[in-house]
Scaffold this motif. Structure first.
Motif, PDB file in Angstrom:
ATOM      1  N   UNK A 123      23.800 -21.536  14.129  1.00  0.00           N
ATOM      2  CA  UNK A 123      23.299 -22.638  13.298  1.00  0.00           C
ATOM      3  C   UNK A 123      24.241 -22.995  12.147  1.00  0.00           C
ATOM      4  N   UNK A 124      24.813 -21.989  11.496  1.00  0.00           N
ATOM      5  CA  UNK A 124      25.728 -22.252  10.382  1.00  0.00           C
ATOM      6  C   UNK A 124      26.992 -22.949  10.857  1.00  0.00           C
ATOM      7  N   UNK A 125      27.518 -22.528  12.000  1.00  0.00           N
ATOM      8  CA  UNK A 125      28.747 -23.129  12.520  1.00  0.00           C
ATOM      9  C   UNK A 125      28.515 -24.575  12.950  1.00  0.00           C
ATOM     10  N   UNK A 126      27.354 -24.851  13.531  1.00  0.00           N
ATOM     11  CA  UNK A 126      27.029 -26.224  13.928  1.00  0.00           C
ATOM     12  C   UNK A 126      26.807 -27.092  12.703  1.00  0.00           C
ATOM     13  N   UNK A 127      26.101 -26.576  11.717  1.00  0.00           N
ATOM     14  CA  UNK A 127      25.841 -27.354  10.506  1.00  0.00           C
ATOM     15  C   UNK A 127      27.140 -27.706   9.793  1.00  0.00           C
ATOM     16  N   UNK A 128      28.100 -26.783   9.809  1.00  0.00           N
ATOM     17  CA  UNK A 128      29.372 -27.005   9.122  1.00  0.00           C
ATOM     18  C   UNK A 128      30.319 -27.903   9.908  1.00  0.00           C
ATOM     19  N   UNK A 129      30.002 -28.168  11.179  1.00  0.00           N
ATOM     20  CA  UNK A 129      30.869 -29.000  11.999  1.00  0.00           C
ATOM     21  C   UNK A 129      31.954 -28.212  12.693  1.00  0.00           C
ATOM     22  N   UNK A 130      31.960 -26.887  12.541  1.00  0.00           N
ATOM     23  CA  UNK A 130      32.920 -26.049  13.256  1.00  0.00           C
ATOM     24  C   UNK A 130      32.651 -26.104  14.753  1.00  0.00           C
ATOM     25  N   UNK A 131      31.391 -26.205  15.103  1.00  0.00           N
ATOM     26  CA  UNK A 131      30.971 -26.434  16.484  1.00  0.00           C
ATOM     27  C   UNK A 131      30.119 -27.696  16.512  1.00  0.00           C
ATOM     28  N   UNK A 132      30.061 -28.323  17.676  1.00  0.00           N
ATOM     29  CA  UNK A 132      29.290 -29.559  17.825  1.00  0.00           C
ATOM     30  C   UNK A 132      27.863 -29.279  18.251  1.00  0.00           C
ATOM     31  N   UNK A 133      27.716 -28.372  19.215  1.00  0.00           N
ATOM     32  CA  UNK A 133      26.404 -28.005  19.742  1.00  0.00           C
ATOM     33  C   UNK A 133      26.390 -26.510  20.016  1.00  0.00           C
ATOM     34  N   UNK A 134      25.195 -25.956  20.161  1.00  0.00           N
ATOM     35  CA  UNK A 134      25.079 -24.529  20.451  1.00  0.00           C
ATOM     36  C   UNK A 134      23.702 -24.213  21.001  1.00  0.00           C
ATOM     37  N   UNK A 135      23.606 -23.090  21.674  1.00  0.00           N
ATOM     38  CA  UNK A 135      22.314 -22.571  22.098  1.00  0.00           C
ATOM     39  C   UNK A 135      21.822 -21.580  21.052  1.00  0.00           C
ATOM     40  N   UNK A 136      20.528 -21.596  20.784  1.00  0.00           N
ATOM     41  CA  UNK A 136      19.888 -20.561  19.978  1.00  0.00           C
ATOM     42  C   UNK A 136      18.783 -19.950  20.829  1.00  0.00           C
ATOM     43  N   UNK A 137      18.477 -18.667  20.567  1.00  0.00           N
ATOM     44  CA  UNK A 137      17.524 -17.959  21.397  1.00  0.00           C
ATOM     45  C   UNK A 137      16.130 -18.539  21.380  1.00  0.00           C
ATOM     46  N   UNK A 154      17.737 -30.052  16.349  1.00  0.00           N
ATOM     47  CA  UNK A 154      17.402 -29.589  17.694  1.00  0.00           C
ATOM     48  C   UNK A 154      17.275 -30.776  18.630  1.00  0.00           C
ATOM     49  N   UNK A 155      17.962 -30.726  19.777  1.00  0.00           N
ATOM     50  CA  UNK A 155      17.928 -31.856  20.698  1.00  0.00           C
ATOM     51  C   UNK A 155      17.263 -31.520  22.035  1.00  0.00           C
ATOM     52  N   UNK A 156      16.992 -30.251  22.301  1.00  0.00           N
ATOM     53  CA  UNK A 156      16.325 -29.879  23.557  1.00  0.00           C
ATOM     54  C   UNK A 156      15.795 -28.452  23.454  1.00  0.00           C
ATOM     55  N   UNK A 157      14.701 -28.184  24.141  1.00  0.00           N
ATOM     56  CA  UNK A 157      14.163 -26.831  24.264  1.00  0.00           C
ATOM     57  C   UNK A 157      13.805 -26.600  25.728  1.00  0.00           C
ATOM     58  N   UNK A 158      14.302 -25.510  26.282  1.00  0.00           N
ATOM     59  CA  UNK A 158      14.164 -25.273  27.712  1.00  0.00           C
ATOM     60  C   UNK A 158      12.803 -24.734  28.135  1.00  0.00           C
ATOM     61  N   UNK A 159      12.308 -23.723  27.433  1.00  0.00           N
ATOM     62  CA  UNK A 159      11.145 -22.993  27.932  1.00  0.00           C
ATOM     63  C   UNK A 159      10.028 -22.972  26.909  1.00  0.00           C
ATOM     64  N   UNK A 160       8.843 -23.366  27.337  1.00  0.00           N
ATOM     65  CA  UNK A 160       7.704 -23.453  26.437  1.00  0.00           C
ATOM     66  C   UNK A 160       6.908 -22.146  26.441  1.00  0.00           C
ATOM     67  N   UNK A 260      11.378 -20.806  23.752  1.00  0.00           N
ATOM     68  CA  UNK A 260      12.662 -20.103  23.778  1.00  0.00           C
ATOM     69  C   UNK A 260      13.750 -20.985  24.376  1.00  0.00           C
ATOM     70  N   UNK A 261      14.977 -20.727  23.922  1.00  0.00           N
ATOM     71  CA  UNK A 261      16.139 -21.421  24.457  1.00  0.00           C
ATOM     72  C   UNK A 261      16.247 -22.867  24.022  1.00  0.00           C
ATOM     73  N   UNK A 262      16.821 -23.112  22.854  1.00  0.00           N
ATOM     74  CA  UNK A 262      16.988 -24.490  22.350  1.00  0.00           C
ATOM     75  C   UNK A 262      18.463 -24.829  22.205  1.00  0.00           C
ATOM     76  N   UNK A 263      18.773 -26.118  22.335  1.00  0.00           N
ATOM     77  CA  UNK A 263      20.115 -26.620  22.048  1.00  0.00           C
ATOM     78  C   UNK A 263      20.063 -27.323  20.702  1.00  0.00           C
ATOM     79  N   UNK A 264      20.951 -26.919  19.800  1.00  0.00           N
ATOM     80  CA  UNK A 264      21.040 -27.559  18.495  1.00  0.00           C
ATOM     81  C   UNK A 264      22.364 -28.301  18.395  1.00  0.00           C
ATOM     82  N   UNK A 265      22.430 -29.265  17.497  1.00  0.00           N
ATOM     83  CA  UNK A 265      23.625 -30.100  17.385  1.00  0.00           C
ATOM     84  C   UNK A 265      23.897 -30.450  15.936  1.00  0.00           C
ATOM     85  N   UNK A 266      25.134 -30.804  15.685  1.00  0.00           N
ATOM     86  CA  UNK A 266      25.537 -31.264  14.363  1.00  0.00           C
ATOM     87  C   UNK A 266      24.886 -32.616  14.089  1.00  0.00           C
TER      88      UNK A 266
END
Length: 385
Positions: A123-137, A154-160, A260-266
């Motif tokens: 989350x910190x790396x995405x917020x800072x723009x070091x990464x564009x997107x990431x998965x979080x648990x 957050x742009x997507x969540x895989x499992x409810x 569980x399993x979300x994609x986050x983005x800058x």
């Protein structure tokens, strides 16, 4: 596996426009003049034209993939740096991303994607723009980050449903109330889902000794702890595969729900390149459906990226468990769909556990529209396979 829709309209993920499926430049002969009616006989009423079928105006992310306009748009978005959160294990949000890259799905959309192994700092790396997107648990990872002023979206969540569970040796403990006076091992931090489950079961949590442990689940059968947190698709599969008789306590069975399993983005990237982000999701979800039918091929892609040993059989088991849970809990709106209510259930557990004081404004960082923009009636849209 869900069926892919074919829509006769060109791509416009965020702009819904109608385009005729036929040829706009029809050069067929002009209609003949009607023959003159015989004198004295009334002209016949023209036959009633059948009502036209309504045109589906929902644009598909998979249509017109060679469009120069779309390529220019996606190339302008620049490189998308995507971080996994657990090396290259076979889990939604990792395996499908790897497969989409190696299958050429991102290239077809002119997306430049660089996949890297990340960790708990995603989350910190995405917020800072070091990464564009990431998965979080889980969505709760981003909720905690937001509570600490780390801003990502957050742009997507895989499992409810939660992946986290609690395990015991069946010959010692088969009821949660039997945990009182014993030692419970957890990894990193005590999962709020487990704490809530114990409370719901009427357990005196203060009478349980909790200890932080490593990642070796064999400490449970060796008797170093009396219970151990783990994941349905990891420790449970491993211990049972080694012949251990374990009892698994699932928070869902006690009315404790989380995702569980979300994609986050800058946030800036989504604001400026929303259509490119939608294309990224479409290609990723397309790869997930491909991997459902071709898991061994997809595991090969992940194995090739692994810098350590890769347990193909173990990862296949992980995928089977997680994809079954994904499909059985998938929201009606389709792959990756998420709602504020869905996030609220998990965030409330954080408050109850004292991890955060209040639930932050979820509507400010949970995008409920981007993932659903690439599905129609819950099914991923695409060109003909």
């Amino acid at each position: 596996m869900k069926k892919l829709h074919r829509l006769c309209v060109p791509l416009a993920v965020s702009l819904f426009a109608v385009a005729a499926c036929g040829d706009d430049n029809d050069t067929s002969d002009a209609a003949e003049e009607p023959a003159e009616e015989p004198a004295g006989e009334p002209a016949e009423e023209p036959a009633e034209e059948p009502a036209e079928e309504p045109v589906d105006t929902t644009a598909a992310a998979g249509e017109d993939m060679s469009s120069e306009e779309r390529c220019a748009r996606n190339e302008a978005a620049g490189q998308i740096v995507y971080l996994t959160n657990f090396q290259f294990v076979a889990t939604p949000g990792i395996l499908d991303i790897v497969a989409a890259e190696d299958l050429g799905y991102y290239d077809e959309l002119c997306l430049d994607v660089d996949i890297r192994a990340g960790d708990g700092t995603n989350p910190s790396l995405v917020a800072a723009g070091t990464a564009t997107m990431a998965r979080v648990g889980s969505p709760n990872d981003l909720v905690v980050a937001q509570s600490n002023d780390v801003d990502a979206i957050a742009i997507a969540t895989y499992t409810n449903a939660p992946q986290i569970i609690l395990m015991t040796m069946t010959d010692k403990i088969t009821e949660l109330t039997e945990l009182e006076g014993t030692t419970l091992g957890y990894k990193g931090a005590m999962p709020p889902e487990i704490s809530a489950m114990l409370v719901e079961a009427g357990v005196d949590v203060g009478n349980i000794e909790t200890v932080s442990v490593g990642f070796d689940p064999t400490i449970l059968p060796r008797g170093q702890v009396d219970s151990l947190t783990g994941f349905k698709s990891n420790e449970v599969v491993r211990l049972r595969g080694e012949g251990e008789d374990i009892t698994v306590f699932d928070p869902i069975d006690y009315g404790v729900f989380a995702s569980s399993g979300s994609i986050i983005a800058n946030r800036a990237f989504i604001d400026e390149h929303r259509d490119a982000a939608a294309d990224f999701l479409w290609a990723s979800f397309r790869a997930l459906e491909y991997c459902e039918a071709n898991i061994d091929e997809c595991l090969g892609y992940a194995e090739a990226r692994s810098t350590a040993g890769y347990d193909i059989d173990g990862e296949r088991s992980r995928w089977e468990v997680e994809i079954e849970q994904l499909r059985s809990t998938q929201l009606d709106a389709g792959l990756g769909a998420q709602t504020i209510e869905q996030w609220e259930s998990g965030a409330g557990l954080l408050v109850d556990a004292g991890v955060v004081e209040v639930v932050p404004d979820l509507a400010g960082f949970v995008d409920t529209e981007l993932a659903t923009s690439v599905s129609v009636n819950g099914e991923l849209v695409s060109e003909a396979p």
